[in-house]
Design a protein around this motif. Structure first.
Motif, PDB file in Angstrom:
ATOM      1  N   SER A  93       0.923  -1.017  -0.013  1.00  0.00           N
ATOM      2  CA  SER A  93      -0.017  -0.049   0.112  1.00  0.00           C
ATOM      3  C   SER A  93       0.745   1.331  -0.229  1.00  0.00           C
ATOM      4  N   GLY A  94       0.473   2.182  -0.842  1.00  0.00           N
ATOM      5  CA  GLY A  94       1.228   3.481  -1.067  1.00  0.00           C
ATOM      6  C   GLY A  94       2.521   3.458  -1.743  1.00  0.00           C
ATOM      7  N   SER A  95       2.781   2.025  -2.591  1.00  0.00           N
ATOM      8  CA  SER A  95       4.035   2.335  -3.301  1.00  0.00           C
ATOM      9  C   SER A  95       3.851   2.864  -4.524  1.00  0.00           C
ATOM     10  N   GLY A  96       2.763   3.189  -4.891  1.00  0.00           N
ATOM     11  CA  GLY A  96       2.761   4.061  -6.375  1.00  0.00           C
ATOM     12  C   GLY A  96       1.918   3.539  -7.401  1.00  0.00           C
ATOM     13  N   LYS A  97       1.272   2.402  -7.001  1.00  0.00           N
ATOM     14  CA  LYS A  97       0.396   1.826  -8.314  1.00  0.00           C
ATOM     15  C   LYS A  97      -0.468   2.541  -9.040  1.00  0.00           C
ATOM     16  N   SER A  98      -1.203   3.127  -8.265  1.00  0.00           N
ATOM     17  CA  SER A  98      -2.474   3.972  -8.734  1.00  0.00           C
ATOM     18  C   SER A  98      -1.933   5.315  -9.418  1.00  0.00           C
ATOM     19  N   LEU A  99      -0.958   5.850  -8.708  1.00  0.00           N
ATOM     20  CA  LEU A  99      -0.431   6.942  -9.242  1.00  0.00           C
ATOM     21  C   LEU A  99       0.204   6.938 -10.749  1.00  0.00           C
ATOM     22  N   HIS A 120      -3.734  -5.826  -4.909  1.00  0.00           N
ATOM     23  CA  HIS A 120      -2.882  -6.602  -3.890  1.00  0.00           C
ATOM     24  C   HIS A 120      -2.953  -7.977  -3.580  1.00  0.00           C
TER      25      HIS A 120
HETATM   26  N1  LIG Z   1      -2.657  13.826  -4.206  1.00  0.00           N
HETATM   27  C1  LIG Z   1      -1.643  13.228  -3.438  1.00  0.00           C
HETATM   28  N2  LIG Z   1      -0.835  14.111  -2.770  1.00  0.00           N
HETATM   29  C2  LIG Z   1       0.244  13.939  -1.996  1.00  0.00           C
HETATM   30  N3  LIG Z   1       0.726  12.578  -1.987  1.00  0.00           N
HETATM   31  C3  LIG Z   1       0.034  11.554  -2.547  1.00  0.00           C
HETATM   32  C4  LIG Z   1      -1.149  11.948  -3.451  1.00  0.00           C
HETATM   33  N4  LIG Z   1      -1.655  10.981  -3.731  1.00  0.00           N
HETATM   34  C5  LIG Z   1      -0.776   9.942  -3.458  1.00  0.00           C
HETATM   35  N5  LIG Z   1       0.197  10.209  -2.979  1.00  0.00           N
HETATM   36  C6  LIG Z   1       1.161   9.609  -2.246  1.00  0.00           C
HETATM   37  O1  LIG Z   1       1.581   8.670  -3.111  1.00  0.00           O
HETATM   38  C7  LIG Z   1       2.162   7.684  -2.877  1.00  0.00           C
HETATM   39  C8  LIG Z   1       1.639   6.429  -3.893  1.00  0.00           C
HETATM   40  O2  LIG Z   1       0.351   6.467  -3.841  1.00  0.00           O
HETATM   41  P1  LIG Z   1      -0.704   5.626  -4.479  1.00  0.00           P
HETATM   42  O3  LIG Z   1      -2.062   5.730  -4.212  1.00  0.00           O
HETATM   43  O4  LIG Z   1      -0.302   5.383  -5.829  1.00  0.00           O
HETATM   44  O5  LIG Z   1      -0.205   3.996  -3.827  1.00  0.00           O
HETATM   45  P2  LIG Z   1      -0.668   2.683  -4.148  1.00  0.00           P
HETATM   46  O6  LIG Z   1       0.243   1.711  -4.462  1.00  0.00           O
HETATM   47  O7  LIG Z   1      -1.857   2.735  -5.422  1.00  0.00           O
HETATM   48  O8  LIG Z   1      -1.570   2.269  -2.799  1.00  0.00           O
HETATM   49  P3  LIG Z   1      -2.863   1.620  -2.336  1.00  0.00           P
HETATM   50  O9  LIG Z   1      -2.369   0.122  -2.866  1.00  0.00           O
HETATM   51  O10 LIG Z   1      -2.851   1.562  -0.995  1.00  0.00           O
HETATM   52  O11 LIG Z   1      -3.956   2.061  -3.252  1.00  0.00           O
HETATM   53  C9  LIG Z   1       1.834   7.213  -1.320  1.00  0.00           C
HETATM   54  O12 LIG Z   1       2.862   7.739  -0.672  1.00  0.00           O
HETATM   55  C10 LIG Z   1       0.734   8.464  -1.240  1.00  0.00           C
HETATM   56  O13 LIG Z   1       0.724   8.712   0.037  1.00  0.00           O
END
Ligand SMILES: Nc1ncnc2c1ncn2[C@@H]1O[C@H](COP(=O)(O)OP(=O)(O)OP(=O)(O)O)[C@@H](O)[C@H]1O
Length: 257
Positions: A39-45, A203
């Motif tokens: 979680s939070g690794s950057g997948k969605s971004l 996940h």
């Molecule tokens: N709008 C934002 N502003 C600042 N930081 C952000 C923002 N959106 C995401 N982040 C940060 O970017 C990082 C990657 O977020 P992301 O949502 O891509 O994670 P993820 O791997 O998809 O997590 P999950 O599995 O929990 O959905 C995280 O550290 C998150 O806190």
């Protein structure tokens, strides 16, 4: 006809903080690339950046999408080259539009075509996506449908759009186990029969094992391993991958050697 989609060198910042560093991924039609990580690794971004839909306040310092060796804009790719299905399908629908309006909009977006003659195509596609009584469903608004029905409708819209690629971000997380399994089977059949290419964010290593051909592992905004499904589950190279695989195997009282 086969296609290739490459996300090239995506780097994203929130202020001075680097969230995604130099991420590149390649997907081909007819295969599923799973993007996994904690979680939070950057997948969605990564997905949002490729779609040109970064949340407000984030800044992309590099990155481009290449479709069959040509760079394309976000406008060109959204709904044409890449369709999306997300964890919460309800948020993807316009609450004041019926399913018919969504379907017609998907079919006609960017095209100068008459919509009246498309009912048969829509109904047939909805049936293929596992929606019984499509004529009845077409008159429904999103709040009148269950999560599973909406996810099937999202998949029907993907099929109607004709996009060769699909980004599916945790597409079954909100669904019960039976519906999860049906949606996964449906996605698999679209890959096998219609040569859809899917970037699957999840996940769930069980889903990865069942569907993916290749796996990219992301940790702290960087791709740390990229391998075939068999290598990921038998000889994972990176400690993060080993951790994810072992967590999955422990469900069956097993562990990597
Ligand atoms: N709008 C934002 N502003 C600042 N930081 C952000 C923002 N959106 C995401 N982040 C940060 O970017 C990082 C990657 O977020 P992301 O949502 O891509 O994670 P993820 O791997 O998809 O997590 P999950 O599995 O929990 O959905 C995280 O550290 C998150 O806190």
């Amino acid at each position: 006809m086969s296609h290739t989609l490459a996300l090239n060198n995506y780097t994203i910042y929130a202020g001075q903080t680097r969230l995604i560093h130099n991420i590149s991924l390649q997907i081909k039609t007819g295969e599923i690339l799973a993007l996994i990580g904690s979680s939070g690794s950057g997948k969605s971004l990564t997905c949002c950046a490729a779609l040109g839909a970064l949340p407000h306040g984030l800044h992309q310092s590099s990155g481009s999408v290449i479709f069959d060796d040509h760079q394309i804009t976000h406008e060109q790719l959204r709904g044409h080259t890449i369709s999306t299905i997300m964890q919460n399908p309800r948020s993807a629908f316009n609450p004041v539009h019926t399913m018919k309006q969504h379907a017609l909009e998907t079919l006609t977006i960017g095209k100068q075509i008459k919509t009246d003659s498309y009912s048969d195509v829509i109904v047939k596609t909805m049936r293929e996506a596992g929606l019984d009584q499509p004529e009845k469903i077409l008159s429904l608004y999103p709040h009148e449908m269950s999560g599973g029905m909406l996810q099937r409708m999202m998949i029907a819209l993907t099929m109607l759009s004709g996009s060769p690629f699909l980004f599916a971000d945790e597409p079954t997380t909100d669904l019960d186990l039976v519906m999860q399994s049906k949606i996964l089977e449906l996605l698999k059949s679209l890959v096998d029969k219609q040569q859809l290419g899917i970037l699957l964010v999840t996940h769930d290593m069980g889903v990865v094992a069942k569907l993916a051909h290749r796996v990219a592992v992301i940790d702290q905004g960087q791709i740390v391993e990229h391998n075939s499904i068999s290598t990921i589950f038998t000889r994972p190279a990176h400690p993060i991958t080993r951790e994810l695989v072992n967590a999955h195997l422990s469900l069956y009282n097993m562990a990597l050697e």
